[in-house]
Design an enzyme around this catalytic site. Structure first.
Site, PDB file in Angstrom:
ATOM      1  CG  HIS A 102      33.769  42.291  36.076  1.00  8.99           C
ATOM      2  ND1 HIS A 102      34.057  43.070  37.166  1.00  8.99           N
ATOM      3  CD2 HIS A 102      32.567  41.699  36.331  1.00  8.99           C
ATOM      4  CE1 HIS A 102      33.078  42.952  38.061  1.00  8.99           C
ATOM      5  NE2 HIS A 102      32.165  42.138  37.572  1.00  8.99           N
ATOM      6  CD  GLU A 139      30.705  39.024  36.844  1.00  4.94           C
ATOM      7  OE1 GLU A 139      29.825  39.907  36.791  1.00  4.94           O
ATOM      8  OE2 GLU A 139      31.492  38.916  37.805  1.00  4.94           O
ATOM      9  CG  HIS A 194      27.541  42.859  36.169  1.00  5.15           C
ATOM     10  ND1 HIS A 194      28.842  42.975  36.596  1.00  5.15           N
ATOM     11  CD2 HIS A 194      27.194  44.075  35.682  1.00  5.15           C
ATOM     12  CE1 HIS A 194      29.259  44.220  36.393  1.00  5.15           C
ATOM     13  NE2 HIS A 194      28.271  44.901  35.831  1.00  5.15           N
ATOM     14  CD  GLU A 276      25.121  40.980  39.467  1.00  9.01           C
ATOM     15  OE1 GLU A 276      25.604  39.993  38.885  1.00  9.01           O
ATOM     16  OE2 GLU A 276      25.816  41.853  40.022  1.00  9.01           O
TER      17      GLU A 276
END
Length: 312
Positions: A102, A139, A194, A276
């Site tokens: 992101h 995040e 992430h 993640e």
């Protein structure tokens, strides 16, 4: 609450013995050939940390803090590493691309990031805003901080490191461009950083591997095996270095998940995985993710796994 984004110490990744490398693979061997597919059998729906294909968790009200990060003064932006000369080390001559999940500015460009792009097997949104902890730690801020720390560790080993972005553009890059950056760099390994956005009680990390995909511009046939090896080594070292357990809600407790719906993996032609690092929506995981000392451990675990893979 204030978050500690203090700069990471300069630390060389720990040397890895053959036994340690084998342990890293054996620890997650059940996931090396591929975990559950994206239909989520036995797992919660994938969180927004995974890719633009994921749904975005509710964002707390109020403006998210901009990432202060840990970049050095020589940072020169997307697709580039530090300008300083690299030391000679075990990773000299190797190229690693780090993909911070992101972009902290995506929230101001929702129209642009909602535009669909081709991922080979269909079309998905360019990017998402990502998730956040309940008290607003984004995040995108987490991924950039860990990516800076990881870059420092890998460069200390002699690797040439490139970031897909460094919060230096209005939004994105889109998921197809993220894949293209790694491909054009002819990277020896690409790791997309992430954090997930799942339900309270869902804890732990997982590594997402590319499934065998062929269609349109996507063909992962040449990277499925190597990506699984990269992912298994990262998972093994991440456990040892951070103390975090593999996910209790995705991957059948192996810490590995295989998916065919993520553009960043489908369009890659070089070994690539998503990591993640934890669930931002669980208070216990969130306490780790917001800790600078834990993020340094996360970066070290990633660096050790990458080093093990590149030296293996």
């Amino acid at each position: 609450m204030p978050y500690d984004d203090s700069p990471p110490p300069t630390r060389r990744a720990r040397p890895l013995s053959v036994a340690a490398a084998l342990a890293a693979v054996c620890l997650t061997a059940a996931g090396c050939g591929g975990g559950p597919e994206a239909d989520g059998s036995g797992a919660a729906a994938p969180g927004p940390g995974a890719d633009a294909a994921s749904s975005t968790a509710p964002t707390p009200t109020g403006k998210q803090p901009e990432p202060s990060g840990t970049a050095s003064p020589s940072d020169s932006g997307s697709g580039s590493g530090s300008a300083k000369p690299l030391p000679k080390g075990p990773l000299t001559g190797r190229t690693v691309v780090i993909d911070p999940g992101h972009n902290p500015r995506n929230r101001d460009h929702t129209r642009e990031i909602n535009e669909k792009v081709d991922i080979g097997t269909g079309r998905k949104e360019c990017d998402t805003t990502g998730t956040s902890t309940d008290d607003g730690y984004a995040e995108a801020r987490f991924t950039l901080d860990v990516s800076h720390r990881l870059r420092t560790l890998l460069e200390a080993e002699g690797a040439r490191v490139r970031l897909t972005h460094d919060a230096d553009r209005p939004f994105g890059p889109c998921i197809d461009e993220r894949a293209r950056i790694g491909n054009e760099a002819k990277a020896d390994a690409v790791v997309s950083v992430h954090a997930d956005g799942s339900a309270v009680g869902n804890r732990g990390f997982h590594v997402i591997l590319p499934a065998g995909v062929k269609g349109g511009g996507a063909d992962t046939s040449k990277i499925v095996k190597s990506s699984a090896d990269l992912g298994a080594r990262i998972a093994g070292h991440f456990v040892r270095t951070t103390g975090s357990a593999p996910s209790n809600y995705i991957g059948g407790n192996t810490g590995m998940d295989t998916r065919n719906d993520l553009g960043g993996l489908n369009l890659s032609t070089v070994p690539k995985v998503f990591v993640e690092c934890g669930n931002m929506r669980d208070p216990k995981d969130a306490a780790l993710l917001t800790s600078a000392s834990w993020r340094q451990k996360a970066a070290q675990g990633l660096a050790d796994g990458i080093t093990s893979y590149l030296k293996g």
